[in-house]
Design an enzyme around this catalytic site. Structure first.
Site, short mmCIF file in Angstrom:
data_model
loop_
_atom_site.label_atom_id
_atom_site.label_comp_id
_atom_site.label_asym_id
_atom_site.label_seq_id
_atom_site.Cartn_x
_atom_site.Cartn_y
_atom_site.Cartn_z
N LYS A 61 0.87 -1.17 0.00
CA LYS A 61 0.00 0.00 0.00
C LYS A 61 0.91 1.23 0.00
O LYS A 61 1.60 1.51 0.98
CB LYS A 61 -0.91 0.03 1.23
CG LYS A 61 -1.76 1.30 1.27
CD LYS A 61 -2.56 1.44 2.54
CE LYS A 61 -3.17 2.84 2.59
NZ LYS A 61 -3.79 3.14 3.89
N THR A 77 -9.18 3.24 11.94
CA THR A 77 -9.64 4.00 13.10
C THR A 77 -11.12 3.77 13.42
O THR A 77 -11.50 3.66 14.59
CB THR A 77 -9.42 5.51 12.85
OG1 THR A 77 -8.06 5.71 12.49
CG2 THR A 77 -9.75 6.33 14.08
#
Lengths: 66, 270, 270, 270, 270, 66, 66, 66
Positions: free
Chosen positions: B108, B218
């Protein structure tokens, strides 16, 4: 002789290989990657690569992250 | 999706580069209370792909290994990120190290523009992507929701594009569905929404737009009950994907009755 | 919810009057292609409560019985509605007939204001609710999203209130989350969003607001693939409920990193 | 603003490079029915800055001069654009020609990424901006709503940044107020919303966010009554600016009475 | 509107009952710092209609008269409200007193459902409206955004309907434009948005929907600079009205160029 | 001699200046800018610049645009 | 005799008219409306209407409100 | 005698009970409810209730609806 590992100074014997250092750091079982003086050292060469005085080493691994 | 309905092909698979996945929810492994919570949340999410960060081994600490051991044992696909990199050079260097650790070339790519917004630096991201593709990496770049940048990332050979829904960790959800829709029209590689999701409906909305997956950290790790939110996100992504495949009704300003009009008793309107 | 996470009470049940339900998705049985599609969609939705309409027996037609047979055999809770009624009198009369058919006193009260919007006539709805509660019905009234009307319906003894998200069959989703939030603050009985949902994220949004359930028909029956949409709605409702229970992260304009800042290689910002 | 209230400094001026403007509405001069409509709309808009395009003289046609004559006579500030350019090279070349025509160095830099979205190519835009600033141009770049790109454009010396609200001519309005708010936090140069405005409230919303101006063309030229829309936009921009300066009330979920509670007759609540 | 464009009838007038107004902004007179601020804000708003409350004379205080004197001298049309009334009876009684004070029969009917939301009690409002219309009042009722209730208020003879945009004083703006659009389709009397507006763009949005006017108090009186906000609201209402009359461009997902495509230099796309 | 103006071929006399060409095109009063063979020719040099056979000229001006 | 005005007790002379009371309250110039014992008393009758012992009066006017 | 069922005219024999009518309509197995002349007739009374000439009957059941 004197080297740096992840920014910290460290004494190692002459002719110590990267592999040996990793073992000495207790990381033998941990998947890590190593840079010497900003160049990646492929795992295949850890055994054959002898450290030199003043070498700067980065030893990295995976941690939790997003 | 877990159980497909008879109306659908038995499996609805996501292909990225040489990889194939059933789950369209990608999750991060940061910000959890402890290893137990991390592992329980990952399992509850049903994710197959999890992101990890590349960091210096802390030589003073010990026994950090448990997470990686768990991830490998459960056969998660690891997606190392370049979080914290602000230049193409740092990101490329980090990817090379990541590949060396386990020999996998899926990464990524994340090159940040500043630490306050954590928005991508698209110029640096494009430079890094070019180099990494040449070196044989399967590159999943975090990017803005700009369709032109998405197309350029595809042009240089990225295996997917990962536009943000909103700032990382903001929980604002899909701020600009129009741009995501245009990106989906513009590129042929999978579009994975990365960052900004706050709750299950946000994930569903992204999937209903036609996005191929959602990546988050998150929103799960920071919830009051992370395992419950992990389950919610799993269902939200599946719900959104199924709704997309099912073909929703059109929006209309006025009503249409859902009960038959004939045979009503005594109504002046029937 | 099907599988609760360890963080939650083993079951998250919905209580309405004397009834208890595991599923928070209520579905209508109108507008499907045929009986086979209806029954498959109901099963895919996981719903326990299904609405039916009360209509004159068509003495020319025959063999209509199959739906009711299926619903009773599968132990669905039937919720007869008063769809098509435009006066309190017609609605009360329809509820009395409905109770007589199977001896159950659970009814969905629906008194419409006009055939174009199918918005409720809240004055007539209140009148009918008063009478029906006195006669021992368990009344679930379809109403506008006006908190004052919702409170009055609770005051006269309704077992729940069912504000619309948008016009029946419009698929516009939750048009005014603020009013729903105020209704949730105002009444103690369950709040079931009735009408207007178009896709899975709409259902999730209603549940994330804290609503106790969602009722829909057109969104499933009118989808291109109704069974797939039924599954999507089931997951959307569960996802929204779990996200509500999990306690989402707060929304913030700016970012928060999800990977650790320490140990990054060479970044000027780390 | 035309008439300032006593609460405000007698004039609320916009400074861009060496230029100072009273009007914060910038308008294009394309797509009008004819010259008469163009000139009437420009006057109705109250704009001081108008964009023009640089094009080959059509040697077969004649008498095109009237627009430029009108603009110079009425002392409009001309803002030549690089519309139609897809590379930094073409854009720079076009700006050099534009400066040569009237000797003014104010330019609207526009490097497009593709003809379907007309989104900017931010990489090429940055390159062109660097060159043009070095050559002494006052550069107003059309850009995406990416805060990082906006900051880079400021860093290379642009006199303002002009993020899009939505695709050129789309009339979708401010799609992502969050990004505009972050750009306003990030750069010190004026932020002029360029493209995407559809109606007066869109312009007001952009100004209420704190943007320093709005540039539009299609929203006025394409309206059924262009002169009336020009007047509407003038008032919309002024209304939004004044509301921004006035400091709006905070949003609250619940009500606050605007009539005194004391001295009410007979109310059970007073 | 102050100055009409050549495209429009020389005046765009609002007719309510026997009254005719040029300004479509109605303002309240409560919550200002002092009389000087009130009068300056009213003048800055350009309003012709101002609301007042009916209250017991405070026999201990003195010299309260100045506001009314100012309003009459400046020829404002007074719109007495029934703020603070929670029953039809109190509201009717208050209207009768209001008419007696100056002999005018124009009233703003407001029957509240509870003191927390200040939402209307539509049942009581309908009852009061019936009585007041019979007694010859020109009734402007504050109501919810329910189209059925709006139609009933028209049916009993109200001269306009005044649906809320959001709770009184909340500043949330138009929460449900869909319902307002349906009300505008449903009733023939003027629709004045009453309550909930927070800033100029909110007022513009209401007018762009086709509403005939906007009534506000807190948004102006509660702003940091009330006079400036009064001017902003005046322009916002005019901007929205003109934009509505001008006929905005349609929304489209994709772009349309506003500069001519012919004669561009060297572009690969031209 | 033969030149190209805005893509169209055109015959002009030897020694014709850019200024003269602009006049001939009837653009004397119109604010224009001129490129010769892709290089901008500043207005100050229009008088002094003589065209050569095969020159490619671009003559541009302002038109309505957004 | 004793009456109540806006909830407060007050002494007034026999045969005092509503008009007279309004004057006495210093409200002669202020537009007000009056209820006696919950019934509106039209202005036209203020002069002619004599107060009685125990009367409850409401005297209202316009104040700023939204 | 002549009655109306769901708006349609129908001939039935004297003394026919509601229960008998339901059977005759082929609805014996279907859960239905019956109104006679706008008054609900509880199921318990279907047997005992004899139809009269001119009776207006409504026979309703459940159908799919939302």
């Amino acid at each position: 002789m004197r080297i740096q590992v992840n920014g910290e100074p460290r004494e190692v014997a002459e002719e110590t290989s990267i592999r040996a250092l990793i073992e000495a750091l207790g990381l033998g079982a941990v998947p890590v990657a190593v840079e010497r003086n900003h160049d990646l050292v492929p795992r295949a060469l850890h055994e054959a690569t002898a450290l030199r005085d003043g070498d700067q080493l980065e030893v990295v691994h995976f941690v939790g992250g997003g | 999706m877990s159980e497909a309905t008879p109306e659908l092909p038995s499996a609805d698979l996501l292909h990225i580069g040489a990889h194939t996945f059933r789950s369209r929810l990608f999750v991060g492994t940061g910000k959890y209370k402890d290893f137990a919570e991390t592992s329980a949340a990952l399992l509850a999410s049903g994710a197959e792909v999890v992101t990890v960060a590349v960091r210096r081994v802390d030589l003073s600490a010990r026994g950090e290994g448990s997470l990686l051991g768990f991830l490998r044992e459960r056969r998660f696909t690891l997606l190392p990120n370049t979080a914290g990199c602000y230049t193409a050079e740092d990101a490329v260097r980090t990817c090379r190290l990541a590949r060396e650790i386990l020999g996998e070339s899926l990464v990524k790519l994340e090159v940040l523009g500043d630490p306050k917004t954590l928005f991508p630096d698209v110029v640096q991201t494009l430079e890094a992507a070019k180099i990494l593709v040449k070196e044989g990496f399967t590159v999943l770049p975090y990017t803005s929701d700009d369709p032109i940048t998405a197309r350029k990332l595809e042009d240089v050979g990225c295996a997917a594009v990962m536009p943000l829904a909103a700032p990382i960790g903001s929980g604002l959800g899909v701020r600009n569905p129009y741009n995501l829709a245009i990106i989906l029209d513009t590129v042929k590689v999978p579009v994975i929404v990365d960052a900004g999701v706050g709750t299950a409906s946000d994930a569903a909305i992204a999937m209903e737009l036609g996005c191929h997956g959602v990546l988050m950290n998150t929103a799960i790790a920071g919830a009051r009950l992370p395992l419950t939110m992990a389950s919610a996100m799993r269902k939200g992504v599946e719900a959104g994907r199924e709704a997309y495949l099912a073909g929703r009704i059109e929006r209309r300003l006025y009503a249409t009755a859902s009960s038959p009009l004939a045979g009503v008793l005594g109504s002046k309107h029937a």
